[in-house]
Motif scaffolding. Structure first.
Motif, PDB file in Angstrom:
ATOM      1  N   GLN A 199       0.985  -1.299  -0.175  1.00 45.53           N
ATOM      2  CA  GLN A 199       0.178  -0.070  -0.108  1.00 45.53           C
ATOM      3  C   GLN A 199       0.882   0.994  -0.044  1.00 45.53           C
ATOM      4  OE1 GLN A 199      -2.133  -0.737   3.830  1.00 45.53           O
ATOM      5  NE2 GLN A 199      -0.182  -1.506   4.552  1.00 45.53           N
ATOM      6  N   GLN A 200       0.155   2.241  -0.312  1.00 46.75           N
ATOM      7  CA  GLN A 200       0.873   3.712  -0.101  1.00 46.75           C
ATOM      8  C   GLN A 200       0.770   4.056   1.207  1.00 46.75           C
ATOM      9  OE1 GLN A 200       2.510   5.529  -2.350  1.00 46.75           O
ATOM     10  NE2 GLN A 200       2.661   7.347  -0.995  1.00 46.75           N
ATOM     11  N   VAL A 201       2.129   4.428   2.029  1.00 43.70           N
ATOM     12  CA  VAL A 201       2.237   4.810   3.403  1.00 43.70           C
ATOM     13  C   VAL A 201       2.450   6.293   3.442  1.00 43.70           C
ATOM     14  CG1 VAL A 201       3.186   4.564   5.511  1.00 43.70           C
ATOM     15  CG2 VAL A 201       2.767   2.546   3.880  1.00 43.70           C
ATOM     16  N   ASP A 202       1.575   7.178   3.694  1.00 40.27           N
ATOM     17  CA  ASP A 202       1.963   8.563   3.949  1.00 40.27           C
ATOM     18  C   ASP A 202       1.877   9.011   5.372  1.00 40.27           C
ATOM     19  OD1 ASP A 202       2.128   9.779   1.042  1.00 40.27           O
ATOM     20  OD2 ASP A 202       0.355   8.691   0.975  1.00 40.27           O
ATOM     21  N   VAL A 203       2.702   9.923   5.867  1.00 40.03           N
ATOM     22  CA  VAL A 203       2.820  10.527   7.148  1.00 40.03           C
ATOM     23  C   VAL A 203       2.670  11.952   6.955  1.00 40.03           C
ATOM     24  CG1 VAL A 203       3.336  10.746   9.679  1.00 40.03           C
ATOM     25  CG2 VAL A 203       3.559   8.549   8.498  1.00 40.03           C
ATOM     26  N   ILE A 204       1.784  12.626   7.262  1.00 41.36           N
ATOM     27  CA  ILE A 204       1.932  14.202   7.156  1.00 41.36           C
ATOM     28  C   ILE A 204       1.399  15.174   8.481  1.00 41.36           C
ATOM     29  CG2 ILE A 204       0.994  14.027   4.778  1.00 41.36           C
ATOM     30  CD1 ILE A 204      -1.801  15.510   6.168  1.00 41.36           C
ATOM     31  N   GLU A 205       1.997  16.143   8.389  1.00 39.57           N
ATOM     32  CA  GLU A 205       1.544  17.027   9.500  1.00 39.57           C
ATOM     33  C   GLU A 205       0.503  18.206   9.174  1.00 39.57           C
ATOM     34  OE1 GLU A 205       4.732  17.957  11.865  1.00 39.57           O
ATOM     35  OE2 GLU A 205       3.120  18.110  13.350  1.00 39.57           O
ATOM     36  N   ASN A 206      -0.520  18.177   9.799  1.00 35.97           N
ATOM     37  CA  ASN A 206      -1.671  19.026   9.614  1.00 35.97           C
ATOM     38  C   ASN A 206      -1.946  19.924  10.750  1.00 35.97           C
ATOM     39  OD1 ASN A 206      -5.085  19.087  10.506  1.00 35.97           O
ATOM     40  ND2 ASN A 206      -4.502  19.331   8.263  1.00 35.97           N
ATOM     41  N   PRO A 207      -2.168  21.099  10.430  1.00 37.78           N
ATOM     42  CA  PRO A 207      -2.367  22.081  11.633  1.00 37.78           C
ATOM     43  C   PRO A 207      -3.339  21.831  12.807  1.00 37.78           C
ATOM     44  CG  PRO A 207      -2.513  23.236   9.391  1.00 37.78           C
ATOM     45  CD  PRO A 207      -2.483  21.656   8.997  1.00 37.78           C
ATOM     46  N   VAL A 208      -4.370  20.974  12.429  1.00 35.03           N
ATOM     47  CA  VAL A 208      -5.422  20.646  13.153  1.00 35.03           C
ATOM     48  C   VAL A 208      -5.206  19.396  13.957  1.00 35.03           C
ATOM     49  CG1 VAL A 208      -8.034  20.199  13.472  1.00 35.03           C
ATOM     50  CG2 VAL A 208      -7.111  22.076  11.984  1.00 35.03           C
ATOM     51  N   TYR A 209      -4.774  18.531  13.167  1.00 33.40           N
ATOM     52  CA  TYR A 209      -4.743  17.048  14.108  1.00 33.40           C
ATOM     53  C   TYR A 209      -3.426  16.481  14.245  1.00 33.40           C
ATOM     54  CZ  TYR A 209      -9.828  16.539  13.089  1.00 33.40           C
ATOM     55  OH  TYR A 209     -11.321  16.660  13.163  1.00 33.40           O
ATOM     56  N   GLY A 210      -2.246  17.493  13.611  1.00 34.39           N
ATOM     57  CA  GLY A 210      -1.100  17.114  14.155  1.00 34.39           C
ATOM     58  C   GLY A 210      -0.676  16.089  13.037  1.00 34.39           C
ATOM     59  N   LYS A 211       0.270  15.336  13.382  1.00 35.57           N
ATOM     60  CA  LYS A 211       0.802  14.142  12.417  1.00 35.57           C
ATOM     61  C   LYS A 211      -0.414  13.081  12.326  1.00 35.57           C
ATOM     62  CE  LYS A 211       5.552  14.755  14.370  1.00 35.57           C
ATOM     63  NZ  LYS A 211       6.497  14.499  15.322  1.00 35.57           N
ATOM     64  N   ALA A 212      -0.366  12.624  10.996  1.00 41.06           N
ATOM     65  CA  ALA A 212      -1.577  11.957  10.826  1.00 41.06           C
ATOM     66  C   ALA A 212      -0.862  10.677   9.544  1.00 41.06           C
ATOM     67  CB  ALA A 212      -2.626  12.495   9.850  1.00 41.06           C
ATOM     68  N   LEU A 213      -1.626   9.351   9.927  1.00 39.14           N
ATOM     69  CA  LEU A 213      -1.097   8.427   9.043  1.00 39.14           C
ATOM     70  C   LEU A 213      -2.273   8.011   8.020  1.00 39.14           C
ATOM     71  CD1 LEU A 213       0.852   5.741   8.411  1.00 39.14           C
ATOM     72  CD2 LEU A 213      -0.552   4.533  10.159  1.00 39.14           C
ATOM     73  N   PHE A 214      -1.887   7.934   6.618  1.00 42.96           N
ATOM     74  CA  PHE A 214      -2.723   7.617   5.718  1.00 42.96           C
ATOM     75  C   PHE A 214      -2.113   6.091   5.014  1.00 42.96           C
ATOM     76  CE2 PHE A 214      -5.580  11.431   5.366  1.00 42.96           C
ATOM     77  CZ  PHE A 214      -4.750  12.344   5.979  1.00 42.96           C
ATOM     78  N   LEU A 215      -3.080   5.153   4.888  1.00 42.57           N
ATOM     79  CA  LEU A 215      -2.540   4.197   3.869  1.00 42.57           C
ATOM     80  C   LEU A 215      -3.443   4.176   2.741  1.00 42.57           C
ATOM     81  CD1 LEU A 215      -2.082   1.411   6.636  1.00 42.57           C
ATOM     82  CD2 LEU A 215      -0.418   2.796   5.800  1.00 42.57           C
ATOM     83  N   ASP A 216      -2.929   4.039   1.510  1.00 42.17           N
ATOM     84  CA  ASP A 216      -3.440   4.046   0.228  1.00 42.17           C
ATOM     85  C   ASP A 216      -4.664   5.585   0.309  1.00 42.17           C
ATOM     86  OD1 ASP A 216      -3.745   0.553  -0.677  1.00 42.17           O
ATOM     87  OD2 ASP A 216      -2.528   2.430  -0.961  1.00 42.17           O
TER      88      ASP A 216
END
Ligand code: SAM
Length: 281
Positions: A35-52
């Motif tokens: 799967q695609q694995v992304d970890v981003i930083e968002n101003p509201v929720y902080g660090k977030a993990l997405f899969l696909d």
């Protein structure tokens, strides 16, 4: 990448629903063999993990889901010792299980090592569960792992999987649920994330009917996860023997929970009529 859009039912032509997250920083973005694995930083929720490109967990609201999936079943056992997590690559369920001093071993049967590595590196507040010496990682398909476990060998089996797509499909089959039931001790407890009443109606009804073929007792319960699609989220609690959900006298909620209270351990089973109807109960 200025925005990450989570699309339903999936990215592409048939997308009908989307949730956008502004990206203040891309911390990780790679494709594993699964799967695609992304970890981003968002101003509201902080660090977030997405899969696909589907939201898995965020620093800000992860405690709700991880506490609900873990402590509704676990707090019913007097001194749980051995637990099996199917999936759980972000480490949140393992962290919650390690709050019980009676726990001797937690096995995390996760198919994708890249999820674990990315979570440990970029989501340490969630993945700290992996640092506990009682936690052991078994890389591979969770359905295959549980099929090789002895009867009556776990106090808890918790299914923290992705949705019934891709590698997650095997974790919604009757054979898998029967194996989960088989490896539970007599008063062992099972829980699984149970999808969204507003967009997964068919999968949820099928999941309920399938669980009832594998377990003598199945009970849905509910929570609100702000970053999950439509926010209303179901879980399924199951066991070999019927549980008296009205008797919370012996539930043992560990210290440190931020969402669950003793009262919520009972009221989470109160689900709306439209959900009961959709489940075919
Ligand atoms: N809380 C999230 C949710 O409700 O969608 C799930 C989080 S957790 C990161 C889901 C994990 O299940 C992922 O790490 C994924 O790799 C794993 N997974 C999917 N299919 C699997 C399988 N067949 N065996 C083991 N792990 C699997």
């Amino acid at each position: 990448m200025k925005w990450l859009y989570e699309m339903f039912p999936a990215e592409g032509d048939n997308a009908q629903l989307s949730y956008g997250y502004s990206v203040s920083k891309v911390l990780f973005s790679e494709r594993s063999e699964y799967q695609q694995v992304d970890v981003i930083e968002n101003p509201v929720y902080g660090k977030a993990l997405f899969l696909d490109r589907l939201m898995m967990t965020t620093e800000k609201d992860e405690f709700i889901y991880h506490e609900l999936l873990t402590h509704v079943p676990a707090s019913r056992i007097d001194g749980p010792q051995r637990a099996l997590i199917i999936g759980g690559g972000d480490g949140g369920i393992a962290r919650e299980l390690c709050r019980y001093s009676s726990i001797k071993e937690v096995i995390v049967a996760e198919i994708d090592g890249m999820v674990i590595d990315a979570s440990r590196k970029f989501l340490p507040k969630i993945a700290c569960g992996f640092d506990d010496p009682r936690v052991k990682i078994q890389l591979g398909d969770g359905a295959a792992f549980v099929a090789n476990q002895p009867d009556n060998s776990f106090d808890l089996v918790l299914v923290d999987s992705t949705e019934p797509i891709g590698p997650g499909i095997t974790l919604y089959k009757e054979k898998f649920y029967r194996e989960c039931c088989r490896v539970l001790k007599d008063n062992g407890q099972f829980s699984a994330q149970g999808l969204a009443p507003f967009i997964h109606e068919e999968s949820q009804n099928l999941m309920n009917q399938t669980l009832k073929k594998a377990f003598n007792w199945v009970k849905p319960y509910m929570g609100v996860i702000p970053t999950y699609p439509t926010s209303l989220w179901l879980f399924f609690h199951a066991a070999k023997k019927a549980q008296d959900i009205d008797d919370i006298s012996y539930t043992r909620l560990p210290n440190g929970t931020k969402y669950l209270t003793k009262e919520l351990l009972r009221s989470c089973y109160n689900i709306p009529r439209f959900v009961e109807t959709n489940l075919g109960n």
